[in-house]
Design a protein around this motif. Structure first.
Motif, PDB file in Angstrom:
ATOM      1  N   GLY A 377       0.801  -1.218   0.000  1.00 21.14           N
ATOM      2  CA  GLY A 377       0.000   0.000   0.000  1.00 21.14           C
ATOM      3  C   GLY A 377       0.828   1.259   0.000  1.00 21.14           C
ATOM      4  N   THR A 378       2.149   1.142  -0.161  1.00 23.83           N
ATOM      5  CA  THR A 378       3.023   2.310  -0.163  1.00 23.83           C
ATOM      6  C   THR A 378       2.896   3.036  -1.499  1.00 23.83           C
ATOM      7  OG1 THR A 378       4.570   1.158   1.274  1.00 23.83           O
ATOM      8  CG2 THR A 378       5.400   3.095   0.100  1.00 23.83           C
ATOM      9  N   ARG A 379       2.720   4.362  -1.445  1.00 25.79           N
ATOM     10  CA  ARG A 379       2.626   5.151  -2.669  1.00 25.79           C
ATOM     11  C   ARG A 379       4.011   5.693  -3.047  1.00 25.79           C
ATOM     12  NH1 ARG A 379      -2.252   6.781  -4.454  1.00 25.79           N
ATOM     13  NH2 ARG A 379      -4.087   6.262  -3.197  1.00 25.79           N
ATOM     14  N   PRO A 380       4.391   5.556  -4.303  1.00 28.85           N
ATOM     15  CA  PRO A 380       5.694   6.091  -4.713  1.00 28.85           C
ATOM     16  C   PRO A 380       5.669   7.608  -4.713  1.00 28.85           C
ATOM     17  CG  PRO A 380       4.478   5.336  -6.634  1.00 28.85           C
ATOM     18  CD  PRO A 380       3.665   4.929  -5.430  1.00 28.85           C
ATOM     19  N   GLU A 381       6.807   8.208  -4.363  1.00 29.89           N
ATOM     20  CA  GLU A 381       6.904   9.664  -4.348  1.00 29.89           C
ATOM     21  C   GLU A 381       6.848  10.231  -5.758  1.00 29.89           C
ATOM     22  OE1 GLU A 381      10.418  10.737  -2.294  1.00 29.89           O
ATOM     23  OE2 GLU A 381       9.788   9.866  -0.371  1.00 29.89           O
ATOM     24  N   ASP A 382       7.457   9.510  -6.743  1.00 27.69           N
ATOM     25  CA  ASP A 382       7.462   9.966  -8.144  1.00 27.69           C
ATOM     26  C   ASP A 382       6.377   9.216  -8.896  1.00 27.69           C
ATOM     27  OD1 ASP A 382       7.901  10.755 -10.699  1.00 27.69           O
ATOM     28  OD2 ASP A 382      10.056  10.314 -10.729  1.00 27.69           O
ATOM     29  N   ALA A 383       5.356   9.936  -9.353  1.00 28.76           N
ATOM     30  CA  ALA A 383       4.229   9.291 -10.023  1.00 28.76           C
ATOM     31  C   ALA A 383       4.641   8.588 -11.308  1.00 28.76           C
ATOM     32  CB  ALA A 383       3.146  10.339 -10.332  1.00 28.76           C
ATOM     33  N   SER A 384       5.786   9.034 -11.903  1.00 29.79           N
ATOM     34  CA  SER A 384       6.222   8.421 -13.155  1.00 29.79           C
ATOM     35  C   SER A 384       6.816   7.045 -12.930  1.00 29.79           C
ATOM     36  CB  SER A 384       7.241   9.327 -13.854  1.00 29.79           C
ATOM     37  OG  SER A 384       8.409   9.445 -13.057  1.00 29.79           O
ATOM     38  N   HIS A 385       7.095   6.669 -11.691  1.00 29.86           N
ATOM     39  CA  HIS A 385       7.657   5.359 -11.377  1.00 29.86           C
ATOM     40  C   HIS A 385       6.638   4.503 -10.647  1.00 29.86           C
ATOM     41  CE1 HIS A 385      11.306   7.701 -12.155  1.00 29.86           C
ATOM     42  NE2 HIS A 385      11.889   6.545 -12.461  1.00 29.86           N
ATOM     43  N   HIS A 386       5.426   4.494 -11.146  1.00 34.21           N
ATOM     44  CA  HIS A 386       4.375   3.705 -10.515  1.00 34.21           C
ATOM     45  C   HIS A 386       4.678   2.209 -10.699  1.00 34.21           C
ATOM     46  CE1 HIS A 386       0.422   2.121  -9.476  1.00 34.21           C
ATOM     47  NE2 HIS A 386       0.178   3.317  -8.912  1.00 34.21           N
ATOM     48  N   PRO A 387       4.444   1.381  -9.662  1.00 33.76           N
ATOM     49  CA  PRO A 387       4.732  -0.066  -9.764  1.00 33.76           C
ATOM     50  C   PRO A 387       4.049  -0.741 -10.935  1.00 33.76           C
ATOM     51  CG  PRO A 387       4.336   0.542  -7.475  1.00 33.76           C
ATOM     52  CD  PRO A 387       4.019   1.766  -8.292  1.00 33.76           C
ATOM     53  N   VAL A 388       2.860  -0.305 -11.266  1.00 36.89           N
ATOM     54  CA  VAL A 388       2.154  -0.945 -12.376  1.00 36.89           C
ATOM     55  C   VAL A 388       2.900  -0.727 -13.689  1.00 36.89           C
ATOM     56  CG1 VAL A 388       0.034  -0.938 -13.737  1.00 36.89           C
ATOM     57  CG2 VAL A 388      -0.093  -0.806 -11.253  1.00 36.89           C
ATOM     58  N   ASP A 389       3.444   0.496 -13.877  1.00 31.59           N
ATOM     59  CA  ASP A 389       4.216   0.755 -15.083  1.00 31.59           C
ATOM     60  C   ASP A 389       5.475  -0.104 -15.134  1.00 31.59           C
ATOM     61  OD1 ASP A 389       2.404   2.639 -15.952  1.00 31.59           O
ATOM     62  OD2 ASP A 389       3.437   4.291 -14.923  1.00 31.59           O
ATOM     63  N   ALA A 390       6.139  -0.253 -14.002  1.00 33.55           N
ATOM     64  CA  ALA A 390       7.345  -1.089 -13.946  1.00 33.55           C
ATOM     65  C   ALA A 390       7.017  -2.538 -14.253  1.00 33.55           C
ATOM     66  CB  ALA A 390       8.002  -0.975 -12.562  1.00 33.55           C
ATOM     67  N   ILE A 391       5.876  -3.017 -13.701  1.00 31.34           N
ATOM     68  CA  ILE A 391       5.456  -4.391 -13.981  1.00 31.34           C
ATOM     69  C   ILE A 391       5.157  -4.564 -15.465  1.00 31.34           C
ATOM     70  CG2 ILE A 391       3.615  -6.081 -13.595  1.00 31.34           C
ATOM     71  CD1 ILE A 391       3.437  -4.996 -10.716  1.00 31.34           C
ATOM     72  N   ARG A 392       4.503  -3.554 -16.060  1.00 30.78           N
ATOM     73  CA  ARG A 392       4.181  -3.631 -17.489  1.00 30.78           C
ATOM     74  C   ARG A 392       5.459  -3.705 -18.331  1.00 30.78           C
ATOM     75  NH1 ARG A 392       1.626   0.691 -17.829  1.00 30.78           N
ATOM     76  NH2 ARG A 392      -0.477  -0.135 -17.491  1.00 30.78           N
ATOM     77  N   ARG A 393       6.458  -2.830 -17.995  1.00 27.45           N
ATOM     78  CA  ARG A 393       7.714  -2.853 -18.744  1.00 27.45           C
ATOM     79  C   ARG A 393       8.423  -4.208 -18.614  1.00 27.45           C
ATOM     80  NH1 ARG A 393       8.131   2.376 -16.551  1.00 27.45           N
ATOM     81  NH2 ARG A 393       9.517   1.584 -14.914  1.00 27.45           N
ATOM     82  N   SER A 394       8.419  -4.770 -17.426  1.00 25.85           N
ATOM     83  CA  SER A 394       9.072  -6.074 -17.217  1.00 25.85           C
ATOM     84  C   SER A 394       8.344  -7.176 -17.970  1.00 25.85           C
ATOM     85  CB  SER A 394       9.127  -6.403 -15.719  1.00 25.85           C
ATOM     86  OG  SER A 394       9.925  -5.460 -15.030  1.00 25.85           O
ATOM     87  N   ALA A 395       7.012  -7.088 -17.975  1.00 25.24           N
ATOM     88  CA  ALA A 395       6.237  -8.089 -18.708  1.00 25.24           C
ATOM     89  C   ALA A 395       6.515  -7.999 -20.214  1.00 25.24           C
ATOM     90  CB  ALA A 395       4.743  -7.901 -18.425  1.00 25.24           C
ATOM     91  N   LEU A 396       6.631  -6.759 -20.724  1.00 27.14           N
ATOM     92  CA  LEU A 396       6.947  -6.585 -22.140  1.00 27.14           C
ATOM     93  C   LEU A 396       8.338  -7.134 -22.464  1.00 27.14           C
ATOM     94  CD1 LEU A 396       5.524  -2.992 -22.768  1.00 27.14           C
ATOM     95  CD2 LEU A 396       4.627  -5.167 -23.652  1.00 27.14           C
ATOM     96  N   ARG A 397       9.269  -6.953 -21.511  1.00 31.16           N
ATOM     97  CA  ARG A 397      10.618  -7.492 -21.737  1.00 31.16           C
ATOM     98  C   ARG A 397      10.590  -9.018 -21.767  1.00 31.16           C
ATOM     99  NH1 ARG A 397      16.081  -5.942 -18.272  1.00 31.16           N
ATOM    100  NH2 ARG A 397      17.516  -7.271 -19.491  1.00 31.16           N
ATOM    101  N   LEU A 398       9.797  -9.605 -20.861  1.00 29.36           N
ATOM    102  CA  LEU A 398       9.656 -11.068 -20.886  1.00 29.36           C
ATOM    103  C   LEU A 398       9.022 -11.528 -22.186  1.00 29.36           C
ATOM    104  CD1 LEU A 398       8.440 -11.851 -17.237  1.00 29.36           C
ATOM    105  CD2 LEU A 398      10.604 -12.530 -18.291  1.00 29.36           C
ATOM    106  N   SER A 399       8.013 -10.795 -22.635  1.00 30.73           N
ATOM    107  CA  SER A 399       7.344 -11.159 -23.885  1.00 30.73           C
ATOM    108  C   SER A 399       8.310 -11.066 -25.056  1.00 30.73           C
ATOM    109  CB  SER A 399       6.142 -10.238 -24.114  1.00 30.73           C
ATOM    110  OG  SER A 399       5.526 -10.522 -25.347  1.00 30.73           O
TER     111      SER A 399
END
Length: 575
Positions: A377-399
């Motif tokens: 439930g921790t909110r990131p200080e920088d909105a541009s580094h949202h965990p969902v975006d990081a997960i999406r980028r990692s998933a795209l790299r796996l794909s």
């Protein structure tokens, strides 16, 4: 020469034959003594025929002790013919003559003036020359009584029979000697590690076995492979010349077809080859087995050593058996190559596991960490580094990694790059630029494109799309911020040419030869910091190979890299 294999022993037959030959020699000596006594001669020389051209002294009876020096001396049968032609016949065997005989006596054994001698050619009923008797120092050869002539005729017949038997026994002895020598030579050749060593062993062994001056062996280890040759002694090779294989090829084919050997009497060219190394006798045999001709054996020696039937036969058989040795050597070479290939495959498997594990672990770790961050439930200080975006980028790299692995498998199985259907490569290039545009904008990298508005070609544009996307993406990834990527596309004749250049970090010169290898990654720390699977260029090269095209790299470390792709628009030949 190699040692005799354990467990192989010679039978006693060879010793028995040698005992018979020794006994026959004693008989010949006794008969020669009888001839000398009957004719009242100072010396008697008995010679055995060697083929049709030469005779060899096998017995020497006389008062002078140094007559034993003549044993083994050889003289030409033409001298016998000349002596017979100049003499006066006395019966079926005897020809009288004046002066010295065809074999010069040792110094100090000269005949008194006025004495002559007898020549007694020994022939079979069919006329084949078996040997000759030379009677030296007869006081009155013309005045021999009928009784003496009759006795000499009887001795001549006995010597003819004795020489015939000795010849048969000597032939058997020689056949045994050559058979054992050939067996040891083949065994030794079979232990050699490579074809060059086999040829040197055989050329040296043949020279020793046949008491020759030059031995030469030439063999191709497999059909279509350049033949290798060896010569003993090595310095004779330069005198025989580099074209010897071509010169003797028709004669070798004859040997192979008819299962025979050739000498300088059969083929004058062999005599000319022998003369190049100051020899006169040449013997040629083919090397081959089954229906496959592999090479040739050539042996050269002096004029006074004509080839015997036993020598010709053993060389002919040796050529056949040597092909088996070469076949076994080729089998061992294939086995070693297979073992090496299996080792490379095992190393490739281990490298594949390590590389894929590393490439999978990085995005999976990012997904795990960001999932835990979301769960806390921790909110990131920088909105541009949202965990969902990081997960999406990692998933795209796996794909992308999975896509690369599938593309690699399909390219190696020939499922990519085989179809030829019309498509517009200009559109493909624009799509590749759009694919790399987001990262290029983030890093301030621009494109300079030199391409026609339309380039429709009969190629598998889907396969080429993967190649162009890989190259453009790599150019952007390895460019320095603010750099430029230069792209050109054109058709020259029936070849499409695509060039992709950057002014980035470049590739070290010693790594450019392996840049298309699977999982190839640069040792440059800057390059290793750029994410990637190391499969893109390998996949591109395999796709282009299937299309009959090529890809090459030109790079200077620290200045940039250029890849040039060439693809024919015509369908490549199958295979």
């Amino acid at each position: 020469m190699g040692e005799r294999p354990e467990g192989r022993t010679r039978t006693g037959n060879g010793d028995d034959i040698r005992d018979g030959v020794d006994g026959r020699r004693d008989d010949i000596d006794r008969i020669a003594g009888g001839v000398r006594k009957t004719a009242g001669a100072r010396a008697v020389l008995v010679s055995r025929a060697l083929g049709t051209d030469w005779l060899e002294v096998v017995a020497a009876e006389g008062a002078a002790a140094d007559l034993t020096e003549l044993l083994g001396a050889r003289w030409h049968s033409s001298d016998l013919d000349a002596g017979v032609a100049d003499g006066e016949p006395r019966g079926s065997h005897i020809v009288t003559r004046r002066g010295t005989g065809p074999v010069a006596l040792p110094a100090g054994s000269h005949l008194p003036e006025g004495e002559g001698g007898l020549l007694m050619p020994l022939r079979t009923r069919s006329g084949r020359l078996v040997g000759a008797i030379s009677v030296e120092g007869v006081a009155d050869p013309v005045g021999l009584s009928p009784v003496v002539c009759e006795l000499l005729e009887g001795y001549a017949e006995q010597l003819r029979l004795a020489l015939q038997h000795q010849g048969i026994e000597a032939l058997l002895t020689e056949q045994l000697r050559l058979a054992f020598a050939a067996e040891e030579l083949l065994h030794s050749a079979g232990q050699q590690p490579d074809l060059d060593a086999v040829l040197h062993e055989v050329s040296t062994g043949l020279t020793e076995m046949l008491d020759a001056r030059v031995g030469w062996a030439c063999v191709e280890i497999a059909a279509g492979v350049h033949a290798e040759a060896a010569c003993h002694p090595p310095e004779a090779a330069s005198r025989l010349g580099p074209d010897i294989c071509t010169l003797i090829e028709p004669m070798v084919a004859d040997c192979w077809r008819d299962d025979l050997t050739l000498t300088q009497q059969d083929a004058p060219l062999l005599g000319r080859l022998a003369a190049l190394v100051d020899q006169q006798q040449a013997l040629l045999a083919a090397v081959g087995s089954g229906n496959e001709l592999r090479g040739a054996l050539l042996i050269l020696r002096g004029e006074d050593r004509p080839w015997t039937l036993a020598e010709r036969d053993v060389v002919r058989r040796l050529g056949r058996q040597m092909a088996t040795v070469v076949g076994h050597l080729e089998g061992r070479r294939r086995d070693r190559a297979l073992v090496e290939e299996l080792r490379e495959l095992d190393a490739y498997r281990r490298e594949l596991v390590v590389s894929i594990t590393h490439d999978l672990k990085t995005p999976l770790t990012a997904i795990t960490l960001n999932t835990e961050l979301l769960a806390s439930g921790t909110r990131p200080e920088d909105a541009s580094h949202h965990p969902v975006d990081a997960i999406r980028r990692s998933a795209l790299r796996l794909s992308g990694l999975v896509d690369d692995l599938l593309a690699l498998a399909r390219a190696e199985e020939g499922l990519i790059g085989g179809a030829h259907s019309e498509g517009d490569l200009a559109v493909v290039l624009r799509d590749a630029c759009r694919h790399a545009e987001p990262e290029a904008q983030l890093r301030g990298i621009g494109f300079d494109v030199d391409a026609p508005a339309e380039l429709v070609v009969p190629l598998d544009v889907d396969a080429l799309s993967r190649v162009l996307v890989n190259l453009v993406a790599n150019a952007v990834k390895f460019s320095l911020p603010g750099g430029r990527v230069r792209l050109s596309l054109s058709q020259v004749g029936d070849v499409v040419v695509f060039s992709c250049s950057d002014d980035g970090i470049g590739i070290p010169e010693d790594e450019q030869s392996t840049v298309f290898d699977m999982f190839s990654r640069s040792s440059d720390p800057l390059a290793r910091g750029v994410p990637g699977s190391g499969m893109g260029l390998a996949i591109s090269q395999r796709i282009l190979a299937r299309l009959g095209g090529s890809i090459e790299v030109h790079s200077v470390q620290g200045q940039g890299t250029t890849f040039v792709v060439r693809v024919p628009t015509t369908v490549p030949a199958a295979g």
